[in-house]
Design a protein around this motif. Structure first.
Motif, PDB file in Angstrom:
ATOM      1  N   LEU A 220      50.276  43.396  25.308  1.00 14.33           N
ATOM      2  CA  LEU A 220      48.914  43.939  25.466  1.00 14.33           C
ATOM      3  C   LEU A 220      47.922  42.834  25.850  1.00 14.33           C
ATOM      4  O   LEU A 220      47.036  43.050  26.683  1.00 14.33           O
ATOM      5  N   LYS A 221      48.092  41.659  25.236  1.00 13.59           N
ATOM      6  CA  LYS A 221      47.219  40.532  25.542  1.00 13.59           C
ATOM      7  C   LYS A 221      47.355  40.114  27.003  1.00 13.59           C
ATOM      8  O   LYS A 221      46.358  39.938  27.721  1.00 13.59           O
ATOM      9  N   ILE A 222      48.615  39.955  27.455  1.00 10.32           N
ATOM     10  CA  ILE A 222      48.867  39.555  28.853  1.00 10.32           C
ATOM     11  C   ILE A 222      48.394  40.640  29.815  1.00 10.32           C
ATOM     12  O   ILE A 222      47.819  40.346  30.874  1.00 10.32           O
ATOM     13  N   ASN A 223      48.624  41.904  29.418  1.00 11.56           N
ATOM     14  CA  ASN A 223      48.218  43.024  30.278  1.00 11.56           C
ATOM     15  C   ASN A 223      46.699  43.051  30.469  1.00 11.56           C
ATOM     16  O   ASN A 223      46.196  43.285  31.579  1.00 11.56           O
ATOM     17  N   ASN A 224      45.963  42.789  29.378  1.00  9.16           N
ATOM     18  CA  ASN A 224      44.502  42.745  29.476  1.00  9.16           C
ATOM     19  C   ASN A 224      44.048  41.570  30.352  1.00  9.16           C
ATOM     20  O   ASN A 224      43.120  41.701  31.159  1.00  9.16           O
ATOM     21  N   GLU A 225      44.725  40.439  30.169  1.00  9.33           N
ATOM     22  CA  GLU A 225      44.404  39.256  30.986  1.00  9.33           C
ATOM     23  C   GLU A 225      44.689  39.532  32.454  1.00  9.33           C
ATOM     24  O   GLU A 225      43.914  39.144  33.346  1.00  9.33           O
ATOM     25  N   LEU A 226      45.804  40.227  32.722  1.00  9.01           N
ATOM     26  CA  LEU A 226      46.164  40.573  34.100  1.00  9.01           C
ATOM     27  C   LEU A 226      45.129  41.523  34.709  1.00  9.01           C
ATOM     28  O   LEU A 226      44.738  41.366  35.880  1.00  9.01           O
ATOM     29  N   LYS A 227      44.683  42.498  33.926  1.00  8.11           N
ATOM     30  CA  LYS A 227      43.659  43.425  34.414  1.00  8.11           C
ATOM     31  C   LYS A 227      42.389  42.670  34.794  1.00  8.11           C
ATOM     32  O   LYS A 227      41.760  42.956  35.826  1.00  8.11           O
ATOM     33  N   ASN A 228      41.998  41.723  33.935  1.00  8.07           N
ATOM     34  CA  ASN A 228      40.799  40.929  34.225  1.00  8.07           C
ATOM     35  C   ASN A 228      40.962  40.128  35.514  1.00  8.07           C
ATOM     36  O   ASN A 228      40.032  40.053  36.341  1.00  8.07           O
ATOM     37  N   LYS A 229      42.159  39.527  35.688  1.00  6.93           N
ATOM     38  CA  LYS A 229      42.416  38.744  36.902  1.00  6.93           C
ATOM     39  C   LYS A 229      42.423  39.646  38.136  1.00  6.93           C
ATOM     40  O   LYS A 229      41.916  39.265  39.200  1.00  6.93           O
ATOM     41  N   LEU A 230      43.003  40.838  37.996  1.00  7.08           N
ATOM     42  CA  LEU A 230      43.030  41.781  39.126  1.00  7.08           C
ATOM     43  C   LEU A 230      41.616  42.233  39.489  1.00  7.08           C
ATOM     44  O   LEU A 230      41.270  42.353  40.669  1.00  7.08           O
ATOM     45  N   ASN A 231      40.805  42.480  38.457  1.00  5.78           N
ATOM     46  CA  ASN A 231      39.407  42.867  38.704  1.00  5.78           C
ATOM     47  C   ASN A 231      38.644  41.729  39.378  1.00  5.78           C
ATOM     48  O   ASN A 231      37.836  41.954  40.295  1.00  5.78           O
ATOM     49  N   GLU A 232      38.909  40.508  38.888  1.00  8.46           N
ATOM     50  CA  GLU A 232      38.260  39.336  39.468  1.00  8.46           C
ATOM     51  C   GLU A 232      38.685  39.151  40.927  1.00  8.46           C
ATOM     52  O   GLU A 232      37.857  38.821  41.801  1.00  8.46           O
ATOM     53  N   SER A 233      39.996  39.377  41.196  1.00 10.42           N
ATOM     54  CA  SER A 233      40.511  39.265  42.567  1.00 10.42           C
ATOM     55  C   SER A 233      39.887  40.317  43.471  1.00 10.42           C
ATOM     56  O   SER A 233      39.500  40.026  44.617  1.00 10.42           O
ATOM     57  N   THR A 234      39.791  41.542  42.941  1.00  9.63           N
ATOM     58  CA  THR A 234      39.178  42.630  43.725  1.00  9.63           C
ATOM     59  C   THR A 234      37.731  42.311  44.060  1.00  9.63           C
ATOM     60  O   THR A 234      37.262  42.524  45.193  1.00  9.63           O
ATOM     61  N   LEU A 235      37.018  41.776  43.070  1.00  9.83           N
ATOM     62  CA  LEU A 235      35.613  41.416  43.282  1.00  9.83           C
ATOM     63  C   LEU A 235      35.486  40.289  44.316  1.00  9.83           C
ATOM     64  O   LEU A 235      34.605  40.335  45.204  1.00  9.83           O
ATOM     65  N   SER A 236      36.364  39.297  44.213  1.00  9.61           N
ATOM     66  CA  SER A 236      36.326  38.182  45.166  1.00  9.61           C
ATOM     67  C   SER A 236      36.647  38.654  46.583  1.00  9.61           C
ATOM     68  O   SER A 236      36.025  38.214  47.560  1.00  9.61           O
ATOM     69  N   LYS A 237      37.632  39.556  46.722  1.00  8.53           N
ATOM     70  CA  LYS A 237      37.968  40.116  48.035  1.00  8.53           C
ATOM     71  C   LYS A 237      36.792  40.890  48.606  1.00  8.53           C
ATOM     72  O   LYS A 237      36.512  40.827  49.824  1.00  8.53           O
ATOM     73  N   LYS A 238      36.107  41.601  47.722  1.00 14.62           N
ATOM     74  CA  LYS A 238      34.939  42.360  48.173  1.00 14.62           C
ATOM     75  C   LYS A 238      33.852  41.424  48.676  1.00 14.62           C
ATOM     76  O   LYS A 238      33.230  41.667  49.720  1.00 14.62           O
TER      77      LYS A 238
END
Length: 291
Positions: A220-238
Motif C-alpha cells: 500500500l505504501k509503494i502503491n501510494n508512492e507510485l500514484k504520487n509519482k504518476l500524478n507528478e509525471s502527468t502534471l509534468s507532461k501537461k
C-alpha cells in the motif's frame, strides 16, 4: 521550470516509476505468498482440529463406558467388604453359641434325620411299640434341634452372606475384565502430539499472518508512492505540452510576421521595378496557390 528541466524531471520520474513498479510487483508477490501460506496452514489446522475432536470424542465415550464398569466393580467390591464385616459378626456369634453348647452337632443332618423318621412313620406299617419308639426319638431330636435353632439361623445367614460375597466377587471380576477389554490395545497418547502439532501450526500461521500484514502495508505504501509519482509525471507532461503549444504558437506568429515583412518587401520591389529574386517568386507562387 524550464523545458530542459522538465525533460530531466520526466526522465527521472520514468526511472523512479519503473523502479516503484518493480518493488510493487515484488511486494505483491510476497504478500500473496504469505497469504497463501496462512490459508494453507489454516486449512491444515482445521483438519487437525477435526481429527483431534473426533479422537477425543471417541476417548471420552470410551471413558464413560470404562467409568461405568469401574463404578460397578467398585460397588461390588464395596458390597463384598460390607458383607465380610457382617459375616465376621455372625462368626463371632456362632463361636459364642458353640462355646456355650455342650454338644457338637450338625443341624442340617439332624433335620434330615427327623424328616426321615417322620416319613417312615407315615409310609411304613409299623407296630405300635415301634411307632412309639420312633415318635419318642423324633421328639428328642426335635428338642435338640429347637434348642439349637438360633445356631441354625446364624449358620443359614452365614451361608447366605457367603453366597452373596461369591456372587459380588464374580460380578466385580466380570466388570473388571470388561474394563480391561475396553482399554486393551487402545492408546490415546498421540492426542498430545495432535495438540502439540496444532499449537506449532498456529504459531506458524500467526507468523505468516504477520508477514502478510507487513507486505500488505509495504504494498500500500509503494502503491501510494507510485500514484504520487504518476500524478507528478502527468502534471509534468501537461506542463511540457503547454510549453510546446506555446512555442509552436510563438513560431507561427513569428513566421506570419516574417511572411508579412517579406510580402511588403516584394510589393516595394514591384513598385520600384526592382528585380525579384527566386525566393520572391516562390513566395508569390505560394501565396497564389493558397488563395
Amino acid at each position: 521550470m524550464e523545458k530542459k528541466e522538465l525533460f530531466i524531471r520526466l526522465g527521472n520520474l520514468k526511472n523512479e516509476i519503473s523502479e516503484l513498479k518493480n518493488k510493487l510487483n515484488q511486494a505483491n508477490k510476497n504478500k500473496e505468498s504469505w497469504f497463501n501460506k496462512k490459508e494453507s496452514l489454516k486449512n491444515e489446522i482445521k483438519e487437525l482440529i477435526k481429527n483431534f475432536k473426533s479422537v477425543k470424542q471417541e476417548k471420552d465415550n470410551l471413558n464413560v463406558e470404562i467409568k461405568k464398569f469401574r463404578d460397578e466393580r467398585d460397588n461390588y467390591n464395596k458390597n463384598v467388604k460390607e458383607l465380610i464385616e457382617k459375616i465376621k459378626v455372625l462368626n463371632l456369634k456362632k463361636q459364642e453359641f458353640l462355646s456355650k453348647s455342650k454338644i457338637n452337632i450338625n443341624l442340617d443332618a439332624l433335620k434330615e434325620r427327623i424328616d426321615e423318621l417322620e416319613y417312615k412313620i407315615e409310609t411304613e406299617a409299623l407296630k405300635l411299640n415301634q411307632e412309639n419308639k420312633l415318635m419318642k426319638q423324633i421328639k428328642g431330636l426335635k428338642k435338640i434341634y429347637n434348642e439349637n435353632a438360633e445356631l441354625k439361623k446364624i449358620l443359614d445367614e452365614i451361608n447366605k452372606i457367603d453366597k452373596e460375597i461369591k456372587d459380588n466377587r464374580k460380578k466385580a471380576d466380570e466388570a473388571h475384565n470388561k474394563v480391561r477389554e475396553f482399554v486393551k490395545g487402545r492408546d490415546y497418547s498421540y492426542l498430545r502430539e495432535y495438540s502439540s502439532k496444532i499449537s506449532e501450526l498456529k504459531k506458524n500461521q500467526q507468523e505468516a499472518f504477520d508477514n502478510f500484514i507487513k507486505f500488505k502495508n509495504e504494498f500500500l505504501k509503494i502503491n501510494n508512492e507510485l500514484k504520487n509519482k504518476l500524478n507528478e509525471s502527468t502534471l509534468s507532461k501537461k506542463q511540457l505540452d503547454e510549453m510546446n503549444e506555446k512555442t509552436k504558437a510563438e513560431k507561427k506568429i513569428k513566421k506570419e510576421k516574417d511572411l508579412e515583412e517579406k510580402e511588403k518587401m516584394i510589393e516595394e520591389k514591384l513598385k520600384t521595378s526592382k528585380k525579384l529574386t527566386k525566393d520572391d517568386l516562390l513566395l508569390l507562387q505560394h501565396e497564389s496557390d493558397n488563395k
